[in-house]
Design a protein around this motif. Structure first.
Motif, PDB file in Angstrom:
ATOM      1  N   ALA A   8      36.607  43.285  33.631  1.00 23.98           N
ATOM      2  CA  ALA A   8      36.054  41.989  33.667  1.00 23.98           C
ATOM      3  C   ALA A   8      36.858  40.915  34.029  1.00 23.98           C
ATOM      4  O   ALA A   8      36.546  39.990  34.904  1.00 23.98           O
ATOM      5  N   ALA A   9      38.083  40.942  33.698  1.00 23.24           N
ATOM      6  CA  ALA A   9      39.148  39.833  33.900  1.00 23.24           C
ATOM      7  C   ALA A   9      39.401  40.156  35.803  1.00 23.24           C
ATOM      8  O   ALA A   9      39.281  39.242  36.500  1.00 23.24           O
ATOM      9  N   TYR A  10      39.493  41.399  36.288  1.00 21.86           N
ATOM     10  CA  TYR A  10      39.669  41.448  37.544  1.00 21.86           C
ATOM     11  C   TYR A  10      38.413  40.848  38.211  1.00 21.86           C
ATOM     12  O   TYR A  10      38.513  40.155  39.196  1.00 21.86           O
ATOM     13  N   ASP A  11      37.220  41.318  37.849  1.00 22.00           N
ATOM     14  CA  ASP A  11      36.132  40.757  38.470  1.00 22.00           C
ATOM     15  C   ASP A  11      35.953  39.231  38.698  1.00 22.00           C
ATOM     16  O   ASP A  11      35.317  38.629  39.507  1.00 22.00           O
ATOM     17  N   TYR A  51      49.516  42.079  38.574  1.00 26.31           N
ATOM     18  CA  TYR A  51      48.544  42.349  37.583  1.00 26.31           C
ATOM     19  C   TYR A  51      48.573  44.082  37.320  1.00 26.31           C
ATOM     20  O   TYR A  51      48.761  44.674  38.151  1.00 26.31           O
ATOM     21  N   THR A  52      48.653  44.234  35.942  1.00 26.26           N
ATOM     22  CA  THR A  52      48.545  45.565  35.564  1.00 26.26           C
ATOM     23  C   THR A  52      47.167  46.091  34.914  1.00 26.26           C
ATOM     24  O   THR A  52      46.607  44.963  34.182  1.00 26.26           O
ATOM     25  N   VAL A  53      46.866  47.119  35.153  1.00 29.75           N
ATOM     26  CA  VAL A  53      45.439  47.931  34.885  1.00 29.75           C
ATOM     27  C   VAL A  53      45.675  48.964  34.234  1.00 29.75           C
ATOM     28  O   VAL A  53      46.365  49.994  34.752  1.00 29.75           O
ATOM     29  N   ASP A  54      45.296  49.016  32.697  1.00 31.68           N
ATOM     30  CA  ASP A  54      45.411  50.409  32.084  1.00 31.68           C
ATOM     31  C   ASP A  54      44.360  51.359  32.633  1.00 31.68           C
ATOM     32  O   ASP A  54      43.244  51.019  32.599  1.00 31.68           O
ATOM     33  N   PHE A  55      45.017  52.282  33.336  1.00 33.14           N
ATOM     34  CA  PHE A  55      44.161  53.343  34.143  1.00 33.14           C
ATOM     35  C   PHE A  55      43.113  54.128  33.099  1.00 33.14           C
ATOM     36  O   PHE A  55      41.908  54.187  33.661  1.00 33.14           O
ATOM     37  N   ASP A  56      43.437  54.501  31.937  1.00 29.93           N
ATOM     38  CA  ASP A  56      42.570  55.277  31.033  1.00 29.93           C
ATOM     39  C   ASP A  56      41.557  54.266  30.475  1.00 29.93           C
ATOM     40  O   ASP A  56      40.485  54.843  30.347  1.00 29.93           O
ATOM     41  N   ASP A  60      36.009  52.648  35.383  1.00 27.78           N
ATOM     42  CA  ASP A  60      35.248  51.977  36.442  1.00 27.78           C
ATOM     43  C   ASP A  60      36.043  51.288  37.492  1.00 27.78           C
ATOM     44  O   ASP A  60      35.644  51.484  38.856  1.00 27.78           O
ATOM     45  N   LEU A  61      36.975  50.393  37.226  1.00 25.54           N
ATOM     46  CA  LEU A  61      37.947  49.741  38.185  1.00 25.54           C
ATOM     47  C   LEU A  61      38.646  50.513  39.093  1.00 25.54           C
ATOM     48  O   LEU A  61      38.810  50.659  40.283  1.00 25.54           O
TER      49      LEU A  61
END
Length: 103
Positions: A8-11, A51-56, A60-61
């Motif tokens: 959501a933050a990425y979008d 930015y870091t995104v938790d893969f698990d 969807d991202l």
């Protein structure tokens, strides 16, 4: 600046300019080592957003971005991926990619 984001933050975020989006897993040893490298880079270049995104937690991202494993670093400019590094990389390699995306 390093900031943890979710789908959501990425979008919702402003994607103008250069940035690095790193996909990681909390159980990944190389991801933990890479986090120290990224913190060091961020400290020397605070105007370049990381930015870091938790893969698990953000499957969807991960799928939208075509990320197959971790760690994966997407180097983006104005919302478009310009390069990608997969696996643990040394600081000079990452800095070189950052310089390319900032150019």
């Amino acid at each position: 600046m390093i900031k943890e984001i979710d789908t959501a933050a990425y979008d919702a975020m402003d994607k103008s300019g250069p940035m690095l989006v790193e996909f990681y897993s909390k159980t990944c040893g190389p991801c933990k080592m890479l986090s120290f490298v990224l913190k060091d880079i961020s400290g020397k270049d605070p105007d370049f957003p990381i930015y870091t995104v938790d893969f698990d937690a953000n499957q969807d991202l991960k799928e939208r971005c075509g990320v197959k494993g971790f760690p994966t670093m997407l180097f983006m400019k104005d919302g478009v991926e310009v390069s990608r590094l997969e696996g643990l990389k040394q600081k000079p390699v990452i800095v070189q990619e950052i310089e390319k995306v900032k150019a």
